[in-house]
Design a protein around this motif. Structure first.
Motif, short mmCIF file in Angstrom:
data_model
loop_
_atom_site.label_atom_id
_atom_site.label_comp_id
_atom_site.label_asym_id
_atom_site.label_seq_id
_atom_site.Cartn_x
_atom_site.Cartn_y
_atom_site.Cartn_z
N ARG A 171 0.83 -1.21 0.00
CA ARG A 171 0.00 0.00 0.00
C ARG A 171 0.86 1.27 0.00
O ARG A 171 0.36 2.36 -0.25
N ASN A 172 2.13 1.12 0.31
CA ASN A 172 3.07 2.24 0.24
C ASN A 172 4.48 1.71 0.12
O ASN A 172 4.72 0.52 0.40
N ILE A 191 -1.28 1.09 -4.67
CA ILE A 191 -0.37 2.20 -4.35
C ILE A 191 -0.66 3.38 -5.29
O ILE A 191 -0.66 3.23 -6.51
N LYS A 192 -0.88 4.51 -4.68
CA LYS A 192 -1.04 5.74 -5.44
C LYS A 192 0.29 6.46 -5.48
O LYS A 192 1.19 6.18 -4.69
N ARG A 194 1.04 9.30 -4.45
CA ARG A 194 1.34 9.97 -3.19
C ARG A 194 1.79 9.00 -2.09
O ARG A 194 2.29 9.43 -1.04
N ASP A 195 1.57 7.69 -2.31
CA ASP A 195 1.98 6.69 -1.33
C ASP A 195 3.44 6.25 -1.51
O ASP A 195 3.92 5.39 -0.78
N LYS A 197 7.18 7.37 -1.21
CA LYS A 197 8.06 8.39 -0.63
C LYS A 197 9.36 8.43 -1.42
O LYS A 197 10.11 7.46 -1.44
#
Length: 211
Positions: A171-172, A191-192, A194-195, A197
């Motif tokens: 999910r990230n 996962i988007k 923005r997810d 880093k």
């Protein structure tokens, strides 16, 4: 003079023991596979001198169920164990290993330690729920697609250039510690953009992130 003769006899005996010694394998299918390929003197046993000459272990579909015997092959540079059924993999202290592959091995856990020259790691199409990498500073290509990973931390892999984690349960992901990363494939994960880093200097092509 007697001392010199005694010393020479000891050395000769030592070499004879070394070159004639039979190595013990835990996985008999592994032993059978290496005997087929590397038993140079055809005496039906693997001896230290024969094992020391092995640099490539290509053992696909050999019925192997364990990696416990890999530690015997100190000079190996490439290991390919695809399509064997190995539930858990743990490898360590193979200083010359550059490539390891075990795809389609039904593996649920993977642990690597002190593989200082490992550059390419392929673990596609397994049952991985976790992966541990310690002392693997040179990994530049890591493929973990088609597994069951919910988390992964690649930040310690400073030389990582290609990372494929498609079709997992992530999910990230944090790639802020991968300054030379070129491509990241997260297709099939929730996962988007923005997810993910990213590091301030990271210029990476990302595939499969949801809008």
């Amino acid at each position: 003079m007697k001392i010199k003769i005694f010393t020479a006899l000891c050395l000769i005996t030592g070499f004879s023991v070394f070159y004639g010694q039979k190595l013990e394998f835990k996985d008999k299918n592994f032993e059978k596979a290496v005997l087929e390929n590397f038993d140079v003197n055809k005496n039906g046993t693997m001896e230290p001198s024969e094992v020391s000459m092995v640099t490539n272990l290509f053992l696909v579909q050999k019925g192997i169920t364990s990696t416990d015997d890999l530690h015997l092959f100190k000079n190996v540079k490439m290991i390919v164990l695809d399509d064997n059924a190995i539930s858990g993999i743990s490898i360590s202290n193979l200083d010359n290993l550059e490539l390891f592959s075990c795809t389609g091995c039904k593996t649920s856990s993977f642990k690597a330690e002190n593989l200082k020259n490992l550059a390419s790691l392929y673990l596609d199409n397994n049952l991985l729920e976790g992966i541990s990498l310690n002392g693997t500073p040179k990994i530049n290509q890591l493929t973990l697609s088609l597994n069951q990973l919910k988390t992964i931390d690649p930040t310690q892999l400073r030389n990582l250039r290609k990372l494929n984690v498609e079709q997992n349960q992530l999910r990230n992901i944090d790639i802020s510690g991968n300054p030379v990363l070129q491509t990241l494939n997260v297709t099939g994960n929730k996962i988007k953009e923005r997810d993910i880093k990213k590091g301030t200097k990271t210029e990476v092509t990302i595939f499969g992130a949801e809008e």
